[in-house]
Write a protein that holds these residues in place. Structure first.
Motif, PDB file in Angstrom:
ATOM      1  N   ASP A 129     -10.742   7.437 -16.223  1.00  0.00           N
ATOM      2  CA  ASP A 129     -11.756   6.387 -16.140  1.00  0.00           C
ATOM      3  C   ASP A 129     -13.094   6.947 -16.607  1.00  0.00           C
ATOM      4  O   ASP A 129     -13.724   7.756 -15.917  1.00  0.00           O
ATOM      5  CB  ASP A 129     -11.856   5.888 -14.695  1.00  0.00           C
ATOM      6  CG  ASP A 129     -12.655   4.593 -14.584  1.00  0.00           C
ATOM      7  OD1 ASP A 129     -13.500   4.346 -15.467  1.00  0.00           O
ATOM      8  OD2 ASP A 129     -12.434   3.832 -13.627  1.00  0.00           O
ATOM      9  N   THR A 163      -3.850   3.824  -1.643  1.00  0.00           N
ATOM     10  CA  THR A 163      -4.125   2.734  -2.578  1.00  0.00           C
ATOM     11  C   THR A 163      -5.049   1.686  -1.966  1.00  0.00           C
ATOM     12  O   THR A 163      -4.970   0.500  -2.305  1.00  0.00           O
ATOM     13  CB  THR A 163      -2.801   2.075  -3.012  1.00  0.00           C
ATOM     14  OG1 THR A 163      -2.068   1.668  -1.839  1.00  0.00           O
ATOM     15  CG2 THR A 163      -1.949   3.034  -3.808  1.00  0.00           C
ATOM     16  N   GLY A 173      -6.467   5.685 -11.783  1.00  0.00           N
ATOM     17  CA  GLY A 173      -5.892   4.717 -10.863  1.00  0.00           C
ATOM     18  C   GLY A 173      -5.403   5.369  -9.585  1.00  0.00           C
ATOM     19  O   GLY A 173      -5.147   6.580  -9.531  1.00  0.00           O
ATOM     20  N   SER A 174      -5.271   4.565  -8.533  1.00  0.00           N
ATOM     21  CA  SER A 174      -4.877   5.107  -7.229  1.00  0.00           C
ATOM     22  C   SER A 174      -3.375   5.145  -7.015  1.00  0.00           C
ATOM     23  O   SER A 174      -2.906   5.726  -6.037  1.00  0.00           O
ATOM     24  CB  SER A 174      -5.515   4.268  -6.112  1.00  0.00           C
ATOM     25  OG  SER A 174      -5.104   2.908  -6.198  1.00  0.00           O
ATOM     26  N   GLN A 175      -2.607   4.528  -7.909  1.00  0.00           N
ATOM     27  CA  GLN A 175      -1.160   4.559  -7.760  1.00  0.00           C
ATOM     28  C   GLN A 175      -0.620   5.967  -8.064  1.00  0.00           C
ATOM     29  O   GLN A 175      -1.217   6.709  -8.859  1.00  0.00           O
ATOM     30  CB  GLN A 175      -0.496   3.549  -8.702  1.00  0.00           C
ATOM     31  CG  GLN A 175      -0.871   2.103  -8.426  1.00  0.00           C
ATOM     32  CD  GLN A 175      -0.339   1.617  -7.095  1.00  0.00           C
ATOM     33  OE1 GLN A 175       0.684   2.096  -6.598  1.00  0.00           O
ATOM     34  NE2 GLN A 175      -1.025   0.658  -6.500  1.00  0.00           N
ATOM     35  N   ASP A 229       0.834  -1.201   0.000  1.00  0.00           N
ATOM     36  CA  ASP A 229       0.000   0.000   0.000  1.00  0.00           C
ATOM     37  C   ASP A 229       0.870   1.253   0.000  1.00  0.00           C
ATOM     38  O   ASP A 229       1.950   1.282   0.599  1.00  0.00           O
ATOM     39  CB  ASP A 229      -0.917   0.029   1.219  1.00  0.00           C
ATOM     40  CG  ASP A 229      -2.167  -0.812   1.018  1.00  0.00           C
ATOM     41  OD1 ASP A 229      -2.535  -1.039  -0.145  1.00  0.00           O
ATOM     42  OD2 ASP A 229      -2.753  -1.255   2.014  1.00  0.00           O
ATOM     43  N   VAL A 233      -8.162   1.371  -2.441  1.00  0.00           N
ATOM     44  CA  VAL A 233      -8.988   0.894  -3.557  1.00  0.00           C
ATOM     45  C   VAL A 233      -8.237   1.165  -4.853  1.00  0.00           C
ATOM     46  O   VAL A 233      -7.250   1.911  -4.877  1.00  0.00           O
ATOM     47  CB  VAL A 233     -10.372   1.586  -3.572  1.00  0.00           C
ATOM     48  CG1 VAL A 233     -11.200   1.167  -2.373  1.00  0.00           C
ATOM     49  CG2 VAL A 233     -10.213   3.100  -3.594  1.00  0.00           C
ATOM     50  N   THR A 234      -8.689   0.569  -5.934  1.00  0.00           N
ATOM     51  CA  THR A 234      -7.959   0.674  -7.199  1.00  0.00           C
ATOM     52  C   THR A 234      -8.194   2.005  -7.903  1.00  0.00           C
ATOM     53  O   THR A 234      -7.398   2.395  -8.763  1.00  0.00           O
ATOM     54  CB  THR A 234      -8.377  -0.465  -8.143  1.00  0.00           C
ATOM     55  OG1 THR A 234      -9.797  -0.426  -8.343  1.00  0.00           O
ATOM     56  CG2 THR A 234      -7.989  -1.809  -7.538  1.00  0.00           C
ATOM     57  N   LYS A 235      -9.275   2.723  -7.553  1.00  0.00           N
ATOM     58  CA  LYS A 235      -9.571   4.003  -8.186  1.00  0.00           C
ATOM     59  C   LYS A 235      -9.442   5.139  -7.178  1.00  0.00           C
ATOM     60  O   LYS A 235      -9.660   4.937  -5.980  1.00  0.00           O
ATOM     61  CB  LYS A 235     -10.986   4.015  -8.768  1.00  0.00           C
ATOM     62  CG  LYS A 235     -11.200   3.034  -9.905  1.00  0.00           C
ATOM     63  CD  LYS A 235     -12.628   3.126 -10.416  1.00  0.00           C
ATOM     64  CE  LYS A 235     -12.879   2.137 -11.540  1.00  0.00           C
ATOM     65  NZ  LYS A 235     -14.287   2.223 -12.050  1.00  0.00           N
ATOM     66  N   ASP A 263      -0.258   6.727 -11.704  1.00  0.00           N
ATOM     67  CA  ASP A 263      -1.549   6.944 -12.369  1.00  0.00           C
ATOM     68  C   ASP A 263      -2.007   8.387 -12.205  1.00  0.00           C
ATOM     69  O   ASP A 263      -2.540   8.990 -13.144  1.00  0.00           O
ATOM     70  CB  ASP A 263      -2.600   5.999 -11.786  1.00  0.00           C
ATOM     71  CG  ASP A 263      -2.261   4.537 -12.036  1.00  0.00           C
ATOM     72  OD1 ASP A 263      -1.555   4.256 -13.024  1.00  0.00           O
ATOM     73  OD2 ASP A 263      -2.681   3.682 -11.238  1.00  0.00           O
TER      74      ASP A 263
END
Length: 307
Positions: free
Chosen positions: A230, A193, A256-258, A148, A195-197, A261
């Motif tokens: 997205d 991170t 994305g949450s990275q 994370d 969640v993925t979004k 991204d």
């Protein structure tokens, strides 16, 4: 004659006392040796118990590792189970060895001594035990897994390793920060991170003479066609405020949450909005400065403009 006799008696008394002291010392040494020899079997048995404890601890840790490996458990929680298993077996083994080595020591008195010693050691090593307990609680809770990306107390990076006393956080520039677990447990932790979004936003300003509805449509269309955005989530364009030189819009989108991204989507959105506003001849103003004077400012014409 009298003086010679007294000196002889004193010397004889001193010699007798010295001989007595040597005999007592020899007797004490013999008693200690006999006690040590008598203790050798108990010492050997205690050593055997410790060896067996070591073997059992390793065997139990392997069994626990196999059991936790089949279950859907986080790596940090598996490590906690392994550590607790080893500690429990070693505590039992040490108590048995001490009871064998010291027959007068009962399990009740040993537990009482351990309790008193634990209180004394707890005061002396309060910070260490605080981090130790915080590490156990961090491993038990569901959130903040290895991998994370988190932010806490000015430290931002990816969780690389969770130990019982400390957590290793790798910053985006690959710098490693070792954070005591008590800091992560007692302070708010942002898990970016989880969640993925993740929703991102930026500010876009247009000049005051612009039709705001036209500007909103241009910005919205630009974001909808930008890469790394997205399209399944809602894209928002809201008029935000009257700024000093512009009317500002808040632009919000999902990606994305990275961390990468976020940077990629922000880059594409900013470039797309800039190009769309330029193509629509909508000005993105820079700060204007207007000077006012209390009295008229005299201007002198140059010689070339006299005519």
């Amino acid at each position: 004659m009298t003086n010679t006799t007294s000196t002889t008696e004193i010397s004889k008394d001193f010699a007798d006392k010295a001989e007595t002291s040597v005999e007592i010392l020899i007797q004490q040494l013999n008693a200690m040796w006999e006690g040590l020899v008598a203790l050798v079997p108990s010492m050997l048995i205690a050593v055997v118990v410790l060896v067996i404890t070591w073997i059992v601890a390793r065997f139990a840790a392997k069994i626990a590792g196999r059991l936790t490996g089949k279950a859907s458990m986080r790596p940090s929680l598996r490590q906690l189970v392994d550590t607790v298993t080893r500690i429990a077996i070693w505590v039992i083994g040490l108590m048995i060895a001490l009871t064998i080595l010291l027959p007068g020591l009962t399990p009740a008195s040993l537990l009482a001594a351990l309790g008193f010693g634990a209180v004394a050691i707890g005061f002396a090593f309060q910070d260490i035990f605080e981090n130790f307990m915080a590490g156990i609680l961090i491993m038990l809770r569901e959130k903040m897994r290895i991998g994370d990306f988190i932010e806490c107390e000015g430290v931002e990076g990816r969780v690389e390793h969770i130990a019982l006393r400390e957590t290793h956080i790798r910053k985006p520039d690959k710098e490693l920060t070792i954070v005591p677990n008590a800091i992560l447990f007692k302070n708010p932790v942002k898990i970016l991170t989880d969640v993925t979004k993740r929703r991102h936003e930026m500010i876009a300003g247009v000049s005051y003479d612009t039709d705001l509805e036209d500007a909103r449509k241009v910005i919205l269309n630009a974001v909808q066609n930008a890469d790394h955005v997205d399209q399944d989530e809602t894209i928002d364009v809201f008029a935000r405020e009257f700024n000093s030189s512009s009317v500002d819009f808040t632009v919000r989108w999902w990606s994305g949450s990275q961390p990468r991204d976020m940077h990629q989507s922000r880059d594409t959105v900013i470039r797309a909005v800039k190009a769309a506003l330029d193509n629509a001849n909508i000005e993105i103003p820079f700060p204007y400065v207007t000077h006012t004077f209390k009295e008229p400012v005299p201007f002198k014409s140059s010689d070339n403009n006299k005519d």
